[in-house]
Design a protein around this motif. Structure first.
Motif, PDB file in Angstrom:
ATOM      1  N   ARG A  69      30.031  22.474  64.375  1.00 14.56           N
ATOM      2  CA  ARG A  69      30.712  22.980  65.742  1.00 14.56           C
ATOM      3  C   ARG A  69      29.628  22.609  66.651  1.00 14.56           C
ATOM      4  O   ARG A  69      30.160  21.988  67.827  1.00 14.56           O
ATOM      5  CB  ARG A  69      30.933  24.249  65.689  1.00 14.56           C
ATOM      6  N   ALA A  70      28.457  22.525  66.435  1.00 13.88           N
ATOM      7  CA  ALA A  70      27.221  22.487  67.554  1.00 13.88           C
ATOM      8  C   ALA A  70      27.285  20.820  67.916  1.00 13.88           C
ATOM      9  O   ALA A  70      27.298  20.221  68.854  1.00 13.88           O
ATOM     10  CB  ALA A  70      26.331  22.971  67.243  1.00 13.88           C
ATOM     11  N   GLU A  71      27.381  20.072  66.975  1.00 15.95           N
ATOM     12  CA  GLU A  71      27.513  18.691  66.849  1.00 15.95           C
ATOM     13  C   GLU A  71      28.571  18.457  67.769  1.00 15.95           C
ATOM     14  O   GLU A  71      28.650  17.146  68.533  1.00 15.95           O
ATOM     15  CB  GLU A  71      27.492  17.892  65.691  1.00 15.95           C
ATOM     16  N   GLY A  72      29.918  18.560  67.590  1.00 14.57           N
ATOM     17  CA  GLY A  72      31.142  18.393  68.147  1.00 14.57           C
ATOM     18  C   GLY A  72      30.806  18.559  69.811  1.00 14.57           C
ATOM     19  O   GLY A  72      31.140  17.905  70.773  1.00 14.57           O
ATOM     20  N   PHE A  73      30.167  19.915  70.117  1.00 16.95           N
ATOM     21  CA  PHE A  73      30.171  20.502  71.335  1.00 16.95           C
ATOM     22  C   PHE A  73      29.232  19.474  72.217  1.00 16.95           C
ATOM     23  O   PHE A  73      29.307  18.899  73.261  1.00 16.95           O
ATOM     24  CB  PHE A  73      29.261  21.810  71.311  1.00 16.95           C
ATOM     25  N   LYS A  74      28.205  19.038  71.307  1.00 10.51           N
ATOM     26  CA  LYS A  74      27.115  18.164  71.992  1.00 10.51           C
ATOM     27  C   LYS A  74      27.586  16.602  72.127  1.00 10.51           C
ATOM     28  O   LYS A  74      27.432  15.809  73.284  1.00 10.51           O
ATOM     29  CB  LYS A  74      25.758  18.047  71.086  1.00 10.51           C
ATOM     30  N   LYS A  75      28.280  16.077  71.405  1.00 14.50           N
ATOM     31  CA  LYS A  75      29.087  14.805  71.130  1.00 14.50           C
ATOM     32  C   LYS A  75      29.911  14.891  72.395  1.00 14.50           C
ATOM     33  O   LYS A  75      29.939  13.619  73.132  1.00 14.50           O
ATOM     34  CB  LYS A  75      29.730  14.580  69.754  1.00 14.50           C
ATOM     35  N   GLU A 122      28.832  11.515  75.050  1.00  9.60           N
ATOM     36  CA  GLU A 122      29.708  10.436  75.453  1.00  9.60           C
ATOM     37  C   GLU A 122      30.074  10.141  76.992  1.00  9.60           C
ATOM     38  O   GLU A 122      30.076   8.933  77.191  1.00  9.60           O
ATOM     39  CB  GLU A 122      31.137  10.625  74.999  1.00  9.60           C
ATOM     40  N   SER A 123      30.078  11.391  77.942  1.00  9.07           N
ATOM     41  CA  SER A 123      30.383  10.721  79.066  1.00  9.07           C
ATOM     42  C   SER A 123      29.494  11.571  80.264  1.00  9.07           C
ATOM     43  O   SER A 123      29.454  11.154  81.476  1.00  9.07           O
ATOM     44  CB  SER A 123      31.927  11.186  79.283  1.00  9.07           C
ATOM     45  N   PHE A 124      28.752  12.497  79.935  1.00  5.31           N
ATOM     46  CA  PHE A 124      28.026  13.451  80.906  1.00  5.31           C
ATOM     47  C   PHE A 124      26.631  13.776  80.642  1.00  5.31           C
ATOM     48  O   PHE A 124      26.164  14.563  81.059  1.00  5.31           O
ATOM     49  CB  PHE A 124      28.790  14.770  80.923  1.00  5.31           C
ATOM     50  N   SER A 125      26.010  12.624  79.670  1.00  8.97           N
ATOM     51  CA  SER A 125      24.661  13.001  79.570  1.00  8.97           C
ATOM     52  C   SER A 125      23.922  13.220  80.479  1.00  8.97           C
ATOM     53  O   SER A 125      22.688  13.759  80.290  1.00  8.97           O
ATOM     54  CB  SER A 125      24.221  11.789  78.603  1.00  8.97           C
ATOM     55  N   GLU A 126      23.928  12.518  81.591  1.00 15.63           N
ATOM     56  CA  GLU A 126      22.997  12.472  82.801  1.00 15.63           C
ATOM     57  C   GLU A 126      23.107  14.013  83.543  1.00 15.63           C
ATOM     58  O   GLU A 126      22.207  14.461  84.176  1.00 15.63           O
ATOM     59  CB  GLU A 126      23.457  11.136  83.712  1.00 15.63           C
ATOM     60  N   GLN A 127      24.507  14.338  83.514  1.00 10.05           N
ATOM     61  CA  GLN A 127      24.371  15.454  84.289  1.00 10.05           C
ATOM     62  C   GLN A 127      24.403  17.050  83.563  1.00 10.05           C
ATOM     63  O   GLN A 127      24.064  17.954  84.142  1.00 10.05           O
ATOM     64  CB  GLN A 127      26.056  15.598  84.914  1.00 10.05           C
ATOM     65  N   GLU A 148      31.071  20.942  88.148  1.00 11.74           N
ATOM     66  CA  GLU A 148      30.659  19.831  88.471  1.00 11.74           C
ATOM     67  C   GLU A 148      29.211  19.904  88.739  1.00 11.74           C
ATOM     68  O   GLU A 148      28.282  20.990  88.868  1.00 11.74           O
ATOM     69  CB  GLU A 148      31.422  19.356  89.840  1.00 11.74           C
ATOM     70  N   GLY A 149      28.353  18.505  88.934  1.00 12.92           N
ATOM     71  CA  GLY A 149      27.001  18.581  89.063  1.00 12.92           C
ATOM     72  C   GLY A 149      26.031  18.909  87.993  1.00 12.92           C
ATOM     73  O   GLY A 149      26.608  18.553  86.813  1.00 12.92           O
ATOM     74  N   LYS A 150      24.885  19.173  88.104  1.00 13.77           N
ATOM     75  CA  LYS A 150      23.833  19.280  87.171  1.00 13.77           C
ATOM     76  C   LYS A 150      24.240  20.693  86.506  1.00 13.77           C
ATOM     77  O   LYS A 150      24.240  21.691  87.105  1.00 13.77           O
ATOM     78  CB  LYS A 150      22.391  19.626  87.770  1.00 13.77           C
ATOM     79  N   LEU A 151      24.331  20.784  85.082  1.00  7.07           N
ATOM     80  CA  LEU A 151      25.002  21.888  84.338  1.00  7.07           C
ATOM     81  C   LEU A 151      24.012  21.919  83.154  1.00  7.07           C
ATOM     82  O   LEU A 151      23.335  20.928  82.584  1.00  7.07           O
ATOM     83  CB  LEU A 151      26.145  21.584  84.066  1.00  7.07           C
TER      84      LEU A 151
END
Length: 359
Positions: free
Chosen positions: A219-225, A229-234, A196-199
């Motif tokens: 694989r890296a693109e899948g990881f980043k995507k 989708e849901s956690f871009s701020e954290q 949880e939190g900033k990672l």
């Protein structure tokens, strides 16, 4: 006329016989058997049902066994080495498949090429073409040269099945392996589990002279995507590439990276050389760093068991090669349509289940 009456004379069935039973042309039956061309689904199912009920497929295999007609399969794989030990693993699948199909007159020859040498790939591919095989099983890790080779095979009507790396080419009979993008998403979910939190996560490509990076990038693109989708701020994601050969240089690159950052929660390694990153983490006593990567290499398993590596994703290289050889054999024998894409499961290995996994 019933199938039973039609076959009760004991005469050997032909494609024309099957066509007569189905009320179609011999050409339509041939297209269904070899998976070529367009056939209405209802017609295709009828033909396949007749083939199954009459034992026509078994007769084809029996004929192949009696005739002892030789079928040659050429396998092109990178030469195994310490940093490319992964490429020893498909050989097990090839040997397993060979044991099953050798009685039908199939010969398999493996041609190894230097992963770092494009010219060597070309040399080995020319050797393969000179032998005029009936089919090729290929790991197209050197993409541009592999595409040229596939085109040369197509010109000679040699079917090609590819494993490990998906290559978009109209002349590939089938791709057998994982969907790289989705395996990256799985790795991201594992990395994020319970946090949880900033990672801050680091994606590391441990490569050799720029070879085979297309799949690593997917694989890296899948990881980043997954995170976008849901956690871009954290979640912050960094990405670096390091050469595979020199552990000291890898250590220096990672040390330099950490010097400029306050914290790092996890590292995702996009291939089987995750043991290189685990070696660095263990030497720095980074016990809280979560690490995920690929494949059941001996060194990877060692670091998984001692807790340095948290997750391994198996690419099932033995299964890829096994299915690849059998796909070519099925094509030779006319055993229905060969699926153009055969995605394999994304198996997750952890410390608690590794001892129950066959490798």
């Amino acid at each position: 006329m019933s199938l039973l009456k039609y076959t009760s004379s004991g005469e050997k069935l032909t494609i024309k016989d099957i066509a007569a039973m189905a009320g179609v042309s011999a050409g339509t039956v041939d297209r269904v058997i070899h998976g070529r061309g367009e056939v209405a689904e209802e017609t295709r199912q009828l033909i396949l049902k007749i083939i199954e009920q009459t034992g026509f497929r078994r007769n084809m295999l029996a004929s192949a066994l009696v005739s002892k007609k030789k079928r040659k399969i050429a396998v092109m794989l990178p030469s195994p080495s310490r940093d490319l030990y992964f490429w020893k693993l498909p050989q097990r699948g090839i040997e397993k498949a060979y044991q099953e199909i050798a009685p039908f007159g199939v010969e398999i020859t493996t041609y190894h090429f230097d992963y770092e040498n494009r010219k060597d790939f070309v040399r080995q591919s020319r050797k393969v073409l000179k032998q005029s095989p009936d089919g090729v099983l290929l790991a197209p890790v050197i993409r541009e040269e592999a595409q040229t080779f596939i085109e040369s095979c197509a010109a000679r009507k040699i079917p090609v099945v590819v494993i490990d790396t998906c290559i978009d080419h109209k002349n590939v009979l089938s791709y057998i392996g994982q969907k790289a993008f989705h395996s990256g998403r799985v790795a991201a979910h594992l990395m994020h589990w319970g946090m949880e939190g900033k990672l801050h996560f680091l994606v590391v490509h441990v490569g050799i002279a720029g070879m085979g990076y297309e799949q690593l990038k997917e694989r890296a693109e899948g990881f980043k995507k997954y995170f976008a989708e849901s956690f871009s701020e954290q979640v912050k994601i960094s990405e670096i590439s390091v050469e595979a050969h020199d552990q000291k240089k890898i250590n220096a690159v990672l040390d330099g990276f950490l010097k400029k950052r306050n914290s790092l929660q996890g590292i995702f390694v996009t291939n089987s050389r995750v043991y290189r990153i685990a070696s660095w983490a263990a030497s720095r006593h980074m016990n809280d760093l979560r690490i995920a990567g690929y494949d059941l290499l001996e060194e990877n398993i060692k670091y998984l068991k001692d807790g340095t590596i948290d997750f391994l994703i198996s690419q099932l290289p033995e299964e890829q090669a096994y299915r690849g050889v059998l796909a070519l054999f099925d094509y030779f024998m006319g055993r229905g349509k060969i699926e153009p894409v055969q995605y394999l499961p994304i198996d997750i290995l952890i410390k608690e289940n590794i001892n129950f996994y066959k490798f």
